[in-house]
Scaffold this motif. Structure first.
Motif, short mmCIF file in Angstrom:
data_model
loop_
_atom_site.label_atom_id
_atom_site.label_comp_id
_atom_site.label_asym_id
_atom_site.label_seq_id
_atom_site.Cartn_x
_atom_site.Cartn_y
_atom_site.Cartn_z
N PHE A 35 -7.56 -1.93 -5.27
CA PHE A 35 -7.23 -3.37 -5.33
C PHE A 35 -7.66 -4.07 -4.05
O PHE A 35 -6.86 -4.71 -3.38
CB PHE A 35 -5.73 -3.54 -5.55
N THR A 36 -8.95 -3.95 -3.72
CA THR A 36 -9.45 -4.49 -2.45
C THR A 36 -9.22 -6.01 -2.35
O THR A 36 -8.87 -6.51 -1.28
CB THR A 36 -10.95 -4.17 -2.31
N ALA A 37 -9.40 -6.71 -3.46
CA ALA A 37 -9.26 -8.17 -3.43
C ALA A 37 -7.85 -8.58 -3.02
O ALA A 37 -7.66 -9.59 -2.31
CB ALA A 37 -9.59 -8.77 -4.79
N VAL A 38 -6.86 -7.81 -3.44
CA VAL A 38 -5.47 -8.14 -3.10
C VAL A 38 -5.19 -7.80 -1.62
O VAL A 38 -4.49 -8.54 -0.93
CB VAL A 38 -4.49 -7.38 -4.03
N ALA A 39 -5.77 -6.70 -1.16
CA ALA A 39 -5.60 -6.30 0.24
C ALA A 39 -6.28 -7.32 1.17
O ALA A 39 -5.83 -7.54 2.29
CB ALA A 39 -6.16 -4.92 0.47
N ASP A 40 -7.37 -7.92 0.68
CA ASP A 40 -8.11 -8.88 1.51
C ASP A 40 -7.65 -10.32 1.31
O ASP A 40 -8.17 -11.24 1.92
CB ASP A 40 -9.62 -8.81 1.17
N VAL A 87 0.82 -1.22 0.00
CA VAL A 87 0.00 0.00 0.00
C VAL A 87 0.85 1.26 0.00
O VAL A 87 0.41 2.31 -0.47
CB VAL A 87 -1.00 0.01 1.18
N VAL A 88 2.04 1.17 0.53
CA VAL A 88 2.97 2.31 0.54
C VAL A 88 4.37 1.79 0.23
O VAL A 88 4.78 0.76 0.75
CB VAL A 88 3.00 3.02 1.91
N VAL A 89 5.07 2.49 -0.63
CA VAL A 89 6.49 2.18 -0.83
C VAL A 89 7.24 3.50 -0.86
O VAL A 89 6.80 4.47 -1.46
CB VAL A 89 6.73 1.32 -2.10
N LYS A 90 8.36 3.54 -0.15
CA LYS A 90 9.08 4.80 -0.05
C LYS A 90 10.58 4.52 -0.03
O LYS A 90 11.04 3.68 0.73
CB LYS A 90 8.66 5.51 1.25
N ARG A 142 10.21 -12.68 9.12
CA ARG A 142 9.31 -12.74 7.99
C ARG A 142 10.09 -12.29 6.77
O ARG A 142 10.92 -11.39 6.85
CB ARG A 142 8.14 -11.78 8.23
N VAL A 143 9.82 -12.95 5.67
CA VAL A 143 10.43 -12.50 4.42
C VAL A 143 9.30 -12.34 3.41
O VAL A 143 8.35 -13.14 3.38
CB VAL A 143 11.52 -13.49 3.93
N ILE A 144 9.36 -11.26 2.64
CA ILE A 144 8.39 -11.08 1.57
C ILE A 144 9.13 -10.75 0.29
O ILE A 144 10.23 -10.20 0.31
CB ILE A 144 7.34 -9.98 1.87
N LEU A 145 8.50 -11.13 -0.82
CA LEU A 145 9.02 -10.78 -2.13
C LEU A 145 7.94 -9.99 -2.83
O LEU A 145 6.77 -10.41 -2.87
CB LEU A 145 9.35 -12.03 -2.93
N THR A 146 8.31 -8.82 -3.37
CA THR A 146 7.32 -7.99 -4.04
C THR A 146 7.68 -7.80 -5.51
O THR A 146 8.85 -7.74 -5.89
CB THR A 146 7.22 -6.59 -3.38
N THR A 147 6.62 -7.71 -6.32
CA THR A 147 6.74 -7.39 -7.74
C THR A 147 5.78 -6.25 -7.98
O THR A 147 4.57 -6.43 -7.80
CB THR A 147 6.37 -8.61 -8.60
N GLY A 148 6.30 -5.10 -8.34
CA GLY A 148 5.44 -3.92 -8.42
C GLY A 148 4.79 -3.70 -7.06
O GLY A 148 5.48 -3.66 -6.04
N ARG A 149 3.46 -3.63 -7.04
CA ARG A 149 2.77 -3.42 -5.77
C ARG A 149 2.19 -4.71 -5.21
O ARG A 149 1.32 -4.68 -4.33
CB ARG A 149 1.65 -2.39 -5.97
N LEU A 150 2.64 -5.84 -5.75
CA LEU A 150 2.09 -7.14 -5.34
C LEU A 150 3.08 -7.91 -4.47
O LEU A 150 4.26 -8.01 -4.82
CB LEU A 150 1.75 -7.96 -6.59
N VAL A 151 2.58 -8.42 -3.35
CA VAL A 151 3.40 -9.32 -2.52
C VAL A 151 3.24 -10.72 -3.12
O VAL A 151 2.21 -11.36 -2.98
CB VAL A 151 2.95 -9.30 -1.05
N VAL A 152 4.28 -11.18 -3.82
CA VAL A 152 4.15 -12.45 -4.54
C VAL A 152 4.48 -13.65 -3.66
O VAL A 152 3.99 -14.75 -3.90
CB VAL A 152 5.01 -12.46 -5.83
N ALA A 174 -2.24 -6.65 -12.97
CA ALA A 174 -2.28 -5.18 -12.93
C ALA A 174 -1.52 -4.64 -11.72
O ALA A 174 -0.89 -3.59 -11.79
CB ALA A 174 -3.72 -4.69 -12.91
N VAL A 175 -1.60 -5.37 -10.61
CA VAL A 175 -0.92 -4.93 -9.38
C VAL A 175 0.59 -5.16 -9.51
O VAL A 175 1.40 -4.34 -9.08
CB VAL A 175 -1.49 -5.67 -8.15
N ALA A 176 0.95 -6.27 -10.14
CA ALA A 176 2.37 -6.57 -10.34
C ALA A 176 3.00 -5.56 -11.31
O ALA A 176 4.18 -5.24 -11.19
CB ALA A 176 2.54 -7.99 -10.87
N ASP A 177 2.19 -5.06 -12.25
CA ASP A 177 2.72 -4.11 -13.24
C ASP A 177 2.54 -2.66 -12.81
O ASP A 177 2.93 -1.74 -13.54
CB ASP A 177 2.00 -4.31 -14.59
N TYR A 178 1.93 -2.43 -11.67
CA TYR A 178 1.58 -1.07 -11.22
C TYR A 178 2.79 -0.15 -11.20
O TYR A 178 3.83 -0.49 -10.66
CB TYR A 178 0.95 -1.13 -9.83
#
Lengths: 155, 155
Positions: free
Chosen positions: A149-154, A112-115, B102-112, B151-155
Motif C-alpha cells: 500500500f505504497t500510496a497510503v504510506a506516501d 504498518v505495525v499493530v500489536k 497528536r491524535v489519530i483514528l484508525t480503521t483497519g490498517r488505515l489512519v482515517v 482495502a486498507v480500511a478492511d485489511y
C-alpha cells in the motif's frame, strides 16, 4: 540477573535489530555512564528468562522501567523501518494501568505495525537472538505493508 | 460560565455530531446526576468563547478535565465514523505534559484522521454549531479516506 549471558559469548548481540536497539538506548545515556559498558550490558534488562518471567507478578501496575523498555523497543522498530524503507514510522502506545494495551506504528496514513500488549510486566526475551528476531519480524511486516500500500504510506 | 448560551436558544445543539457527543457524555453519567439536565448543559464546557480562551494560561499542565473532554470529542468522532461508514474507528491520543500532542483514528490498517493538538488547555468551540462543524469535518475526512482506500480500511 543476566551475568550468565554476559560471561558467555553474547550470541545474537550482533543482530542488526539488536544493534539498532543498543543505539537507541545509548542515545539516552546523557551522562555517559554506560560509555565503557559492553552492548550486552546496556540492554541486559531486555533478557528475561522463562523462570524469571514466571516469578514476576502481574497483579500490580507495571514498573515504569518496563514501560520505558517497551517504548524504546518500538522506537527501535520505527528506526529500523526507516532504514529499510526510507520512510519514517512513528509509534503510538496506549497502555492501561493493568499492563494491557496496544501499540501501533504509522507511516503516512498507513498502519504498518499493530500489536496488542498484555502482561507487559513480563516484557522480555529469552536471549538476544530472540530479541533480534522479534524486532525484525515487525520490520518485515511493515516492509510488506508499505510495499502493498505504497500510496497510503506516501499520502 | 456559559449561562448566556443556556438562556438563549442553544443554536446548533441539534447538529448530528453534537448529538453523538451528548450521547457519549451522558453514557459516563453512572449516577444519573445529569439525567434531568438539558443537553446544552451536559456539554457546556465544550463552549469556550474567544475571551475565555485568551484568559486561560497555557504555561502549566493541562487540566485533566480538558484532556477528558478532548478524549470524548474524538470518541464521538469515532462513533460518528462508524455510523457513517459501518466501519469501526479507534482513537489513540499521545499528549505531552505541556499540552501538545497528536491524535489519530484508525480503521483497519488505515489512519482515517490525524490531528496535531496544541494549547489543549484552551480546547473548546465558540458555539455548538462550530463544535458540530468541527466534528463533522473530521468525519467527512475519514469517509473520504475510507472511500479512497477501502482495502486498507478492511485489511
Amino acid at each position: 540477573m543476566t551475568t550468565a549471558t554476559l560471561d558467555a559469548p553474547a550470541s545474537g548481540i550482533d543482530h542488526p535489530f539488536v544493534k539498532a536497539l543498543v543505539r537507541i538506548i545509548r542515545a539516552e545515556d546523557s551522562y555517559g555512564s554506560w560509555e565503557k559498558l559492553p552492548d550486552a550490558h546496556v540492554i541486559k534488562d531486555y533478557i528475561v528468562t522463562r523462570e524469571q518471567r514466571r516469578a514476576i507478578p502481574i497483579i500490580e501496575d507495571p514498573d515504569p522501567d518496563v514501560l520505558w523498555r517497551v517504548e524504546k523497543f518500538y522506537s527501535a522498530v520505527a528506526i529500523a523501518i526507516e532504514q529499510a524503507t526510507g520512510k519514517m514510522a512513528s509509534p503510538m502506545m496506549k497502555m492501561s494501568h493493568e499492563g494491557f494495551g496496544r501499540v501501533i506504528l504509522t507511516t503516512g496514513r498507513l498502519v504498518v505495525v499493530v500489536k496488542s500488549l498484555r502482561d507487559v510486566h513480563r516484557f522480555g526475551f529469552d536471549d538476544f537472538q530472540k530479541l533480534g528476531e522479534a524486532g525484525q519480524k515487525l520490520v518485515e511486516e511493515a516492509k510488506a505493508m508499505i510495499a502493498e500500500f505504497t500510496a497510503v504510506a506516501d499520502y
